[in-house]
Design an enzyme around this catalytic site. Sequence first.
Site, mmCIF file in Angstrom:
data_model
loop_
_atom_site.group_PDB
_atom_site.id
_atom_site.type_symbol
_atom_site.label_atom_id
_atom_site.label_comp_id
_atom_site.label_asym_id
_atom_site.label_seq_id
_atom_site.Cartn_x
_atom_site.Cartn_y
_atom_site.Cartn_z
ATOM 1 C CE1 TYR A 154 40.714 40.873 39.085
ATOM 2 C CE2 TYR A 154 43.257 40.738 38.711
ATOM 3 C CZ TYR A 154 42.260 41.448 37.875
ATOM 4 O OH TYR A 154 41.830 41.912 36.825
ATOM 5 C CB SER A 155 39.539 39.276 46.522
ATOM 6 O OG SER A 155 39.226 40.291 47.265
ATOM 7 C CB CYS A 335 35.841 43.243 50.900
ATOM 8 S SG CYS A 335 36.664 42.490 49.630
ATOM 9 C CD GLU A 375 41.810 42.532 50.011
ATOM 10 O OE1 GLU A 375 42.645 42.599 50.655
ATOM 11 O OE2 GLU A 375 41.034 42.360 49.609
ATOM 12 C CE1 TYR A 377 37.989 45.150 44.067
ATOM 13 C CE2 TYR A 377 38.245 44.651 45.874
ATOM 14 C CZ TYR A 377 37.528 44.602 45.037
ATOM 15 O OH TYR A 377 36.629 43.164 44.227
HETATM 16 P P1 FAD Z 1 42.491 48.601 33.582
HETATM 17 O O1 FAD Z 1 43.541 47.918 32.319
HETATM 18 O O2 FAD Z 1 43.713 48.593 34.625
HETATM 19 O O3 FAD Z 1 41.698 49.861 33.068
HETATM 20 C C1 FAD Z 1 41.249 50.438 34.678
HETATM 21 C C2 FAD Z 1 40.654 51.154 34.560
HETATM 22 O O4 FAD Z 1 40.259 51.855 32.893
HETATM 23 C C3 FAD Z 1 39.350 49.993 33.291
HETATM 24 O O5 FAD Z 1 37.358 50.912 33.804
HETATM 25 C C4 FAD Z 1 38.809 50.607 31.717
HETATM 26 O O6 FAD Z 1 37.594 50.531 31.278
HETATM 27 C C5 FAD Z 1 39.345 52.277 32.145
HETATM 28 N N1 FAD Z 1 40.615 52.379 30.642
HETATM 29 C C6 FAD Z 1 41.242 52.112 29.780
HETATM 30 N N2 FAD Z 1 41.867 52.949 28.917
HETATM 31 C C7 FAD Z 1 41.204 54.267 28.983
HETATM 32 C C8 FAD Z 1 41.288 54.605 28.198
HETATM 33 N N3 FAD Z 1 41.988 55.240 27.388
HETATM 34 N N4 FAD Z 1 40.741 55.639 29.103
HETATM 35 C C9 FAD Z 1 39.702 55.823 30.203
HETATM 36 N N5 FAD Z 1 39.574 54.891 30.214
HETATM 37 C C10 FAD Z 1 39.897 53.348 30.091
HETATM 38 N N6 FAD Z 1 38.883 43.743 40.675
HETATM 39 C C11 FAD Z 1 38.023 42.240 40.706
HETATM 40 O O7 FAD Z 1 37.213 42.025 39.939
HETATM 41 N N7 FAD Z 1 36.945 41.257 41.577
HETATM 42 C C12 FAD Z 1 38.359 41.235 42.629
HETATM 43 O O8 FAD Z 1 38.019 40.730 43.555
HETATM 44 C C13 FAD Z 1 39.120 41.908 42.742
HETATM 45 N N8 FAD Z 1 40.296 42.248 44.186
HETATM 46 C C14 FAD Z 1 40.830 43.559 43.854
HETATM 47 C C15 FAD Z 1 41.276 43.054 45.541
HETATM 48 C C16 FAD Z 1 42.039 44.485 45.795
HETATM 49 C C17 FAD Z 1 42.915 44.154 47.074
HETATM 50 C C18 FAD Z 1 42.586 45.434 44.032
HETATM 51 C C19 FAD Z 1 43.581 46.078 45.052
HETATM 52 C C20 FAD Z 1 42.106 45.170 43.620
HETATM 53 C C21 FAD Z 1 41.190 44.466 43.182
HETATM 54 N N9 FAD Z 1 40.245 44.045 41.996
HETATM 55 C C22 FAD Z 1 39.184 42.893 41.515
HETATM 56 C C23 FAD Z 1 40.643 45.050 41.203
HETATM 57 C C24 FAD Z 1 41.718 44.610 40.037
HETATM 58 O O9 FAD Z 1 42.765 44.903 40.877
HETATM 59 C C25 FAD Z 1 41.490 45.667 38.895
HETATM 60 O O10 FAD Z 1 41.857 46.920 39.508
HETATM 61 C C26 FAD Z 1 40.434 45.447 37.612
HETATM 62 O O11 FAD Z 1 39.967 44.675 37.137
HETATM 63 C C27 FAD Z 1 41.092 46.439 36.871
HETATM 64 O O12 FAD Z 1 41.934 46.228 36.362
HETATM 65 P P2 FAD Z 1 42.136 45.977 34.453
HETATM 66 O O13 FAD Z 1 43.016 45.656 33.696
HETATM 67 O O14 FAD Z 1 40.581 45.083 33.809
HETATM 68 O O15 FAD Z 1 41.951 47.366 33.959
#
Ligand code: FAD
Length: 377
Positions: A154-155, A335, A375, A377
């Site tokens: 997360y940024s 971003c 950046e 994602y």
């Molecule tokens: P995950 O659990 O990883 O799931 C990913 C997706 O898959 C979700 O949409 C979920 O609904 C879906 N999913 C789950 N189960 C299923 C299934 N059975 N079938 C199909 N789909 C499914 N995010 C921010 O909000 N703010 C930021 O500032 C931010 N900064 C970032 C900076 C960088 C450098 C990077 C790489 C990423 C950043 N992100 C940011 C994204 C963040 O890292 C996560 O990827 C994001 O929050 C999703 O993670 P999660 O664990 O909630 O979802």
Amino acid sequence: MATSGFNQGVSATLPIKTDHSVKILRFKSHNLSFEKKSWDPTLPTGLKTNTRSINTYRICMSVQQARAPKVAVSPLEFEDAKDPPLNTFKPKEPYTATIVSVERIVGPKAPGETCHVVIDHGGNAPYWEGQSYGVIPPGKNPKKPGNPHNVRLYSIASTRYGDSFDGKTASLCVRRAVYYDPETGKEDSSKNGICSNFLCNSKPGDKVTITGPSGKIMLLPEDDPKATHIMIATGTGVAPFRGYLRRMFMESVPTFKFNGLAWLFLGVANSDSLLYDDEFSKYLSDYPCNFRYDRALSREHKNKTGGKMYVQDKIEEYSDEIFKLLDEGAHIYFCGLRGMMPGIQDTLKRVAERRGENWDEKLSQLKKNKQFHVEVY
Ligand code: FAD
Ligand code: A2P
């Protein structure tokens, strides 16, 4: 709103209504009192070269004289290091921090939910503006039995001093990843994103396992306080820019007295989805010479072909100014949504061709000069 930070004894005395573009501000110039000032050679580069009139500059001066003082920050030793902290906490040895607050920061008509999450790291996990933290959500990784979940990045949306200006907290701007069943179109919360759901549901006092800080690409180059910084964000991609802008316009940092131009383009779905709009609008009132703010509301505004208004449409609108600023050494940052980059590249290529320039060559030059920061994602 808890995210503003302007409530720290800082008040605005601007005699005009807050507006979202300096162009509009210029039309309201009859509301302002002018002082007879000659052209000041310290005018930021970006303003010398664009089409704005000297009257706009007089407005800038008039407003700048009325604005409130900046907020003191500590510990100022945070300014001493030559290099940013990097990966102080690794996934195998993470830091256990504490949630201070979680605030939904979008209105009821926003499609989706975004929360401002303040985390107390006790001053033990310092970072610089533009870096990210990793978060390891609680529970076990279903794909690797017995192991913790993977780290999500997360940024960081605050400056190194945090929203309480004491160097002990970091703020994240988190969008809850909601899963919609493709057949019914209904939300299936059992499949919502694990980490974003955890963060948005957490309560003050909850523990949060963090790693990092990480990332160097989005660090704010500070060698030239008069530089131009053009920031392009979609949704939560605004996070690092909130940090930059607080450092430039809200905090009193003796070793960084910004007097350049910061230009933010923010793309969100609608006016209820705007993020940190009160802070950004305040900078526009207080620093009209140094800040520009353009918003693309995809589901409220149309572009010139009648389609959704995206950030790339705004870039196209101001392309001549942007290209000129880049030629003069401006930094440009992108971003947010990964999906925005192809559309943005197409737009920049089209603009370059219209100007008789080769975008691929220009891009490699910008990258070589470290002016181009991405950046997504
Ligand atoms: P995950 O659990 O990883 O799931 C990913 C997706 O898959 C979700 O949409 C979920 O609904 C879906 N999913 C789950 N189960 C299923 C299934 N059975 N079938 C199909 N789909 C499914 N995010 C921010 O909000 N703010 C930021 O500032 C931010 N900064 C970032 C900076 C960088 C450098 C990077 C790489 C990423 C950043 N992100 C940011 C994204 C963040 O890292 C996560 O990827 C994001 O929050 C999703 O993670 P999660 O664990 O909630 O979802
Ligand atoms: P939309 O979802 O209307 O297509 P938010 O977090 O409020 O949803 O903000 C993300 C913004 O990025 C939205 O306005 C979204 O528009 C927009 N967006 C989606 N796809 C692209 C793209 N390919 N290029 C630029 N902006 C995009």
